[in-house]
Scaffold this motif. Structure first.
Motif: not given
Ligand SMILES: CC(C)=CCC/C(C)=C/CC/C(C)=C/CC/C(C)=C/[C@@H]1[C@@H](COP(=O)(O)OP(=O)(O)O)[C@]1(C)CC/C=C(\C)CC/C=C(\C)CCC=C(C)C
Length: 441
Positions: A306, A359, A388
């Protein structure tokens, strides 16, 4: 982070720093460490069990045997996803079959889980045992931990708040680990990164070994030294994180996801492995130790992926591309497109796949969070949900991660915290199979 920097650049120098980390002097003898003129008796529990071996293009600090081929029941929870992402046996650029990074890293996970079980068996109970300390030293140690807490609060406020829900011993230990990780990262990512050489990282590693052997160099190291003497924490993930920093010095491109995965393990998966022995597994958990470690690894990988997707533009401006080159090429993209920074349909579709992969690692991690001891779950859920959401924000920015930095707004953060709290109340699910508990705390 200049404390670390000054030391690794010039190991004999006296320390002081501008960041307010600490001011200490270095006084070491073989069995004690002395901070500001006083000494602590420490148990030197861990030895460097790691032995470097070379596996094709990558090094892992491990004394592991390769269990590469012909294993059955390799993992319970993630076969579906992982087989899409990385296979255990991969072809190197010369076309030879080699062991995948995932396999190498999974061997580390198994090793860590086995080690911790062994450590726990060897101990009479799980509760932290008081060390023998000389009079007056306890205050200094507390001061060292307080310093770690301050650093943590300064650099990661939300996470710091989350740690306040943990038991005092665990909270202090997590702070000490956080600070060591932060300092390590700052060596290659901080303002003085241009002075850091592989030799300097070697010195940082020997300093790590010293602290694991009860000979910390400064006060912040003293806190970690105390932590590793009380919790079944192994040195390998720490050494591997330093290896990640070495990788960062010598490499600015990643040919395949397999290469990137190894990097992500080194710099972030390791954090998960370091944290599990501190956080503990819930007594009622039915999960295997391995599966919990695996989830912790997945959370580190998810966070790092991420981070990479959020920072594409920023990294490109430093000449770095942390995206698999082969996948870029398959999407009809190249480094030039990244440097040009134009959001095109090709880029959107490439990003969509990268986000999906990140994810999937978060999904894998979620299974593990509920297995942690109840007081440790909230900070982990909070960090998972907040990180997230950065992926959602990248999408909301139409995948413009060249000139816009995706971030989670304050109101969204505020909403996430009670959500994380509610999730942390859920007892461990019994989906993870075989019973093999290690921490009944
Ligand atoms: C509760 C909790 C999250 C505990 C971990 C605490 C800890 C020891 C954190 C250390 C983080 C750190 C400073 C790592 C150094 C390398 C690095 C910078 C990695 C990147 C982190 C984010 O960095 P940064 O603060 O610079 O990011 P921002 O730019 O400010 O957004 C990483 C992306 C990786 C961090 C990895 C983790 C936090 C791993 C989390 C995994 C666990 C805590 C295991 C949980 C257990 C289960 C079973 C799921």
């Amino acid at each position: 982070m200049s404390v670390a920097l000054i030391w690794v650049v010039s190991p004999n120098s006296e320390l002081s720093n501008g960041l307010g980390f600490l001011e200490t002097t270095k006084l070491i003898d073989s069995s004690r460490f002395v901070v500001r003129g006083r000494s602590f008796l420490q148990s030197s529990k861990f030895k460097n069990i790691g032995k470097k071996y070379k596996c094709n293009s990558c090094y892992l600090n491990a004394n592991l045997t390769h269990s590469c081929f012909g294993e059955s029941g390799f993992r319970g929870s993630n076969n579906g996803r992982k087989s899409d992402v990385v296979s255990r046996v991969v072809a190197n650029p010369a076309g030879e079959l080699t062991v995948s990074s995932e396999q190498l890293v999974y061997d580390v996970v198994l090793k860590q889980a086995a080690l911790v079980k062994e450590q726990m068996r060897a101990r009479e109970d799980v509760e932290v045992k008081p060390d023998i300390v000389l009079p007056g030293t306890l205050g200094l140690l507390n001061e060292a931990y307080d310093r770690c807490g301050e650093v943590c609060a300064e650099y990661a406020k939300t996470f710091y708040l989350g740690t306040l829900l943990m038991t005092p011993e665990r909270r202090k230990a997590i702070w000490a680990i956080y600070v060591w990780c932060r300092r390590t990262d700052e060596l290659v990512d901080g303002p003085n990164a241009s002075h850091i050489t592989p030799k300097a990282l070697d010195r940082w590693e020997s300093r790590l070994e010293d602290l694991f052997n009860g000979r910390p160099f400064d006060m912040l190291d003293a806190a970690l030294s105390d932590t590793v003497s009380k919790f079944p924490v192994d040195i390998q993930p720490f050494k591997d994180m330093i290896e990640g920093m070495r990788m960062d010095l010598r490499k600015s491109r990643y040919k395949t996801f397999d290469e990137l995965y190894l990097y992500c393990y080194y710099v972030a998966g390791t954090v998960g492995l370091m944290s599990v022995p501190i956080m503990g597994i819930a007594p009622e958990s039915q999960a295997t130790t391995e599966s919990v470690y695996n989830a912790a690894l997945a959370l580190g990988i998810a966070n790092q992926l991420t981070n990479i997707l959020r920072d594409v533009g920023e990294d490109a401006r430093r000449g770095r591309v942390y995206l698999p080159q082969d996948e870029l090429a398959q999407a009809g993209l190249s480094d030039e497109d990244i440097f040009a920074g134009k959001v095109t349909d090709k880029w959107r579709s490439f990003m969509k796949k990268q986000i999906k992969r990140a994810r999937s690692f978060f999904d894998e991690a979620e299974e593990g969070v509920t297995q942690l001891s109840s007081a440790s779950r909230w900070p982990v859920w909070a960090s998972l949900l907040l990180y997230r959401q950065i992926l959602d924000e990248i999408e909301a920015n139409d995948c413009n991660n060249f000139t816009r930095r995706a971030y989670v707004s304050k109101p969204k953060k505020l909403v996430s915290l009670p959500v994380a709290y509610a999730k942390s109340l859920a007892p461990p699910s019994s989906r993870n199979g075989a019973l093999s508990k290690i921490f009944d705390v």
